[in-house]
Write a protein that holds these residues in place. Structure first.
Motif, PDB file in Angstrom:
ATOM      1  N   VAL A 174      -7.788  37.859  -7.952  1.00  0.00           N
ATOM      2  CA  VAL A 174      -7.192  36.733  -8.689  1.00  0.00           C
ATOM      3  C   VAL A 174      -7.985  36.431  -9.966  1.00  0.00           C
ATOM      4  CG1 VAL A 174      -6.328  34.362  -8.514  1.00  0.00           C
ATOM      5  CG2 VAL A 174      -6.343  35.822  -6.504  1.00  0.00           C
ATOM      6  N   GLN A 175      -9.296  36.780  -9.955  1.00  0.00           N
ATOM      7  CA  GLN A 175     -10.089  36.648 -11.201  1.00  0.00           C
ATOM      8  C   GLN A 175      -9.395  37.415 -12.317  1.00  0.00           C
ATOM      9  OE1 GLN A 175     -14.123  38.000 -11.276  1.00  0.00           O
ATOM     10  NE2 GLN A 175     -14.538  37.352  -9.175  1.00  0.00           N
ATOM     11  N   VAL A 176      -9.103  38.699 -12.031  1.00  0.00           N
ATOM     12  CA  VAL A 176      -8.547  39.581 -13.058  1.00  0.00           C
ATOM     13  C   VAL A 176      -7.146  39.107 -13.456  1.00  0.00           C
ATOM     14  CG1 VAL A 176      -7.995  41.969 -13.641  1.00  0.00           C
ATOM     15  CG2 VAL A 176      -9.871  41.473 -12.049  1.00  0.00           C
ATOM     16  N   ILE A 284     -24.176  31.019   2.407  1.00  0.00           N
ATOM     17  CA  ILE A 284     -22.797  30.510   2.419  1.00  0.00           C
ATOM     18  C   ILE A 284     -21.862  31.195   1.412  1.00  0.00           C
ATOM     19  CG2 ILE A 284     -23.300  28.221   3.401  1.00  0.00           C
ATOM     20  CD1 ILE A 284     -22.726  27.148   0.480  1.00  0.00           C
ATOM     21  N   LEU A 285     -22.399  31.927   0.448  1.00  0.00           N
ATOM     22  CA  LEU A 285     -21.474  32.584  -0.494  1.00  0.00           C
ATOM     23  C   LEU A 285     -22.143  33.680  -1.308  1.00  0.00           C
ATOM     24  CD1 LEU A 285     -22.245  31.243  -3.499  1.00  0.00           C
ATOM     25  CD2 LEU A 285     -20.990  29.333  -2.557  1.00  0.00           C
ATOM     26  N   GLY A 286     -21.278  34.506  -1.910  1.00  0.00           N
ATOM     27  CA  GLY A 286     -21.729  35.523  -2.841  1.00  0.00           C
ATOM     28  C   GLY A 286     -21.292  35.107  -4.245  1.00  0.00           C
ATOM     29  N   ALA A 287     -22.089  35.478  -5.268  1.00  0.00           N
ATOM     30  CA  ALA A 287     -21.758  35.026  -6.628  1.00  0.00           C
ATOM     31  C   ALA A 287     -22.459  35.911  -7.648  1.00  0.00           C
ATOM     32  CB  ALA A 287     -22.202  33.569  -6.809  1.00  0.00           C
ATOM     33  N   GLY A 288     -22.254  35.593  -8.906  1.00  0.00           N
ATOM     34  CA  GLY A 288     -22.951  36.334  -9.960  1.00  0.00           C
ATOM     35  C   GLY A 288     -22.292  36.108 -11.304  1.00  0.00           C
ATOM     36  N   MET A 289     -22.899  36.693 -12.341  1.00  0.00           N
ATOM     37  CA  MET A 289     -22.325  36.630 -13.692  1.00  0.00           C
ATOM     38  C   MET A 289     -21.286  37.743 -13.799  1.00  0.00           C
ATOM     39  SD  MET A 289     -23.950  34.084 -14.833  1.00  0.00           S
ATOM     40  CE  MET A 289     -23.326  34.044 -16.512  1.00  0.00           C
ATOM     41  N   ALA A 309     -18.759  34.010 -11.347  1.00  0.00           N
ATOM     42  CA  ALA A 309     -17.745  34.022 -10.286  1.00  0.00           C
ATOM     43  C   ALA A 309     -18.455  33.851  -8.961  1.00  0.00           C
ATOM     44  CB  ALA A 309     -16.982  35.343 -10.318  1.00  0.00           C
ATOM     45  N   PHE A 310     -17.720  33.357  -8.010  1.00  0.00           N
ATOM     46  CA  PHE A 310     -18.295  33.227  -6.651  1.00  0.00           C
ATOM     47  C   PHE A 310     -17.185  33.391  -5.632  1.00  0.00           C
ATOM     48  CE2 PHE A 310     -17.292  28.995  -8.271  1.00  0.00           C
ATOM     49  CZ  PHE A 310     -16.523  28.436  -7.262  1.00  0.00           C
ATOM     50  N   GLY A 311     -17.566  33.718  -4.409  1.00  0.00           N
ATOM     51  CA  GLY A 311     -16.590  33.858  -3.331  1.00  0.00           C
ATOM     52  C   GLY A 311     -17.217  33.397  -2.037  1.00  0.00           C
ATOM     53  N   MET A 312     -16.509  32.474  -1.371  1.00  0.00           N
ATOM     54  CA  MET A 312     -17.060  31.958  -0.104  1.00  0.00           C
ATOM     55  C   MET A 312     -16.026  32.091   1.011  1.00  0.00           C
ATOM     56  SD  MET A 312     -16.853  27.885  -0.810  1.00  0.00           S
ATOM     57  CE  MET A 312     -17.365  27.888  -2.510  1.00  0.00           C
ATOM     58  N   ASP A 315     -13.852  30.088   6.711  1.00  0.00           N
ATOM     59  CA  ASP A 315     -13.962  30.207   8.183  1.00  0.00           C
ATOM     60  C   ASP A 315     -15.408  29.977   8.610  1.00  0.00           C
ATOM     61  OD1 ASP A 315     -11.338  32.272   9.128  1.00  0.00           O
ATOM     62  OD2 ASP A 315     -11.828  31.933   7.031  1.00  0.00           O
ATOM     63  N   ARG A 316     -16.341  30.677   7.902  1.00  0.00           N
ATOM     64  CA  ARG A 316     -17.756  30.549   8.275  1.00  0.00           C
ATOM     65  C   ARG A 316     -18.261  29.141   7.963  1.00  0.00           C
ATOM     66  NH1 ARG A 316     -20.084  36.021   7.174  1.00  0.00           N
ATOM     67  NH2 ARG A 316     -18.811  37.376   8.493  1.00  0.00           N
ATOM     68  N   ILE A 317     -17.751  28.536   6.883  1.00  0.00           N
ATOM     69  CA  ILE A 317     -18.170  27.167   6.542  1.00  0.00           C
ATOM     70  C   ILE A 317     -17.689  26.197   7.632  1.00  0.00           C
ATOM     71  CG2 ILE A 317     -17.825  25.278   4.873  1.00  0.00           C
ATOM     72  CD1 ILE A 317     -17.959  27.394   2.670  1.00  0.00           C
TER      73      ILE A 317
END
Ligand code: FA5
Length: 344
Positions: A174-176, A284-289, A309-312, A315-317
């Motif tokens: 969805v970013q793209v 709790i999440l993965g992210a980066g520039m 961007a980040f993605g969490m 369900d785990r939260i």
């Protein structure tokens, strides 16, 4: 013979009087008045009587038959009335009783967590975007700097429909799609919640279908410090407490540098417990520039614009937030489990 008839009459009358229900009464009619019944059996002996006696005994037998028919008829009426009264009493409707409360459903805990995540980010000026769950290989991988045969594709084992179409393994496509739709305009500030699919073996923390919330921010001069500030603020609001956060180096092909964000354990506050496996931290999440190649591919000049961007995983939260020990509870639809969340 007369005595036999009289005694039969007496016996039958008593039995009819004492019959408890319509079935018993029916059996008595067969027993005394039926073709093979006791009255018929006695009357078969009439042939041995003298011609004078025959009409007298015959008359008596008819009288007894008529009498028994009447008794049975009356008893039948009585039993039918009693059965009706019992039924009416059992089915009585008390219109003054308070009505049973209608059973209300509850918001599913994952939906509740996604709504909370949306509210927090909307409060920080984000918009909510959506994308398809059946996705092309291009958006799911290639446009995210994961060309065919890239070894990092193995990080997300996929359900392919055709060689070019799959169930999306993350919400990052969805970013793209968003960048393409914006045609190089800034600012971009979106989150995208949705279902994702991976060929993971189901266990307490993995499900083959789960949820993610993606985030993307692009503008001039966006730096890692903004990423950390926004995500730390989000975590405190999400868990409703003061938390320490830390970024750990990680690897995602679509971000550079890439990080994972940990929060101090919400159960022990960082002391070490079972929930945080004694580390004091929970990821709790993965992210980066956003990787320049991803920006360029979607029509953004990576010399002028940067973004994070980040993605969490909601369900785990939700597992953490509500102290649930197994992700599979969310998908087995046991209403007893789900009713616990009626107040959400
Ligand atoms: C990704 O899917 C990246 N797209 C996230 C990202 C976006 C990174 C943007 C950088 C920039 P990862 O595979 O780690 O990353 O999954 C993200 C989250 O999804 C995990 O932290 C976890 O909470 C959740 N998750 C992953 N696999 C499962 C699974 N099988 N069941 C439940 N939750 C899962």
């Amino acid at each position: 013979m007369r005595e036999r008839l009289k005694s039969l009459e007496k016996k039958a009358e008593t039995a009819i009087r004492e019959a408890a229900d319509l079935d018993q009464l029916k059996d008595l009619r067969v027993k005394y008045l039926g073709k093979k019944g006791e009255l018929t059996t006695i009357l078969r002996g009439m042939k041995d009587l003298s011609p004078e006696e025959r009409p007298v005994v015959g008359g008596l037998a008819n009288e007894i038959r008529t009498g028994l028919e009447r008794w049975i008829g009356n008893k039948e009426e009585e039993l039918k009335k009693a059965a009706l009264t019992t039924r009416l009493e059992a089915e009585a409707l008390d219109v003054t009783l308070p009505a049973a409360p209608p059973s209300l459903g509850a918001v599913h805990p994952i939906s509740a967590v996604i709504e909370q995540i949306e509210d927090i980010f909307i409060g920080m000026g984000f918009e909510v975007a959506e994308g398809p769950e059946v996705e092309s290989d291009y958006y799911n991988f290639e446009a995210l700097n994961l060309p065919k045969e890239h070894p990092a594709r193995d990080m997300q084992d996929s359900f392919y429909i055709t060689p070019e179409i799959l169930l999306r393994t993350h919400t990052s496509p969805v970013q793209v799609r968003t960048m393409e739709a914006k045609e190089g305009q800034v600012p971009v500030k979106i989150i995208c919640p949705g279902k994702v699919y991976r060929r993971d073996d189901d266990d307490a923390t993995h499900s083959h279908q789960f949820h993610q919330v993606e985030g993307l921010v692009i503008d001039r001069g966006i730096a890692m410090s903004e990423l950390h500030g926004i995500l730390a603020g989000f975590a405190e609001k999400m868990f409703g407490m003061k938390l320490e956060t830390r970024l750990r180096p990680s690897y995602f092909p679509f971000t550079e540098p890439s990080v994972e964000m940990d929060i101090s354990c919400i159960q022990c506050g960082g002391e070490g417990c079972r929930m945080c496996k004694n580390t004091g931290w929970i990821e709790i999440l993965g992210a980066g520039m956003v990787h320049p190649r991803v920006l360029e591919g979607a029509g953004y000049d990576s010399e002028r614009y940067t973004g994070f961007a980040f993605g969490m995983g909601p369900d785990r939260i939700a597992l953490l937030k509500y102290g649930i020990d197994d992700i599979r509870h969310f998908y087995t639809n046991d209403v007893k489990f789900l009713r616990q969340f009626q107040s959400l």
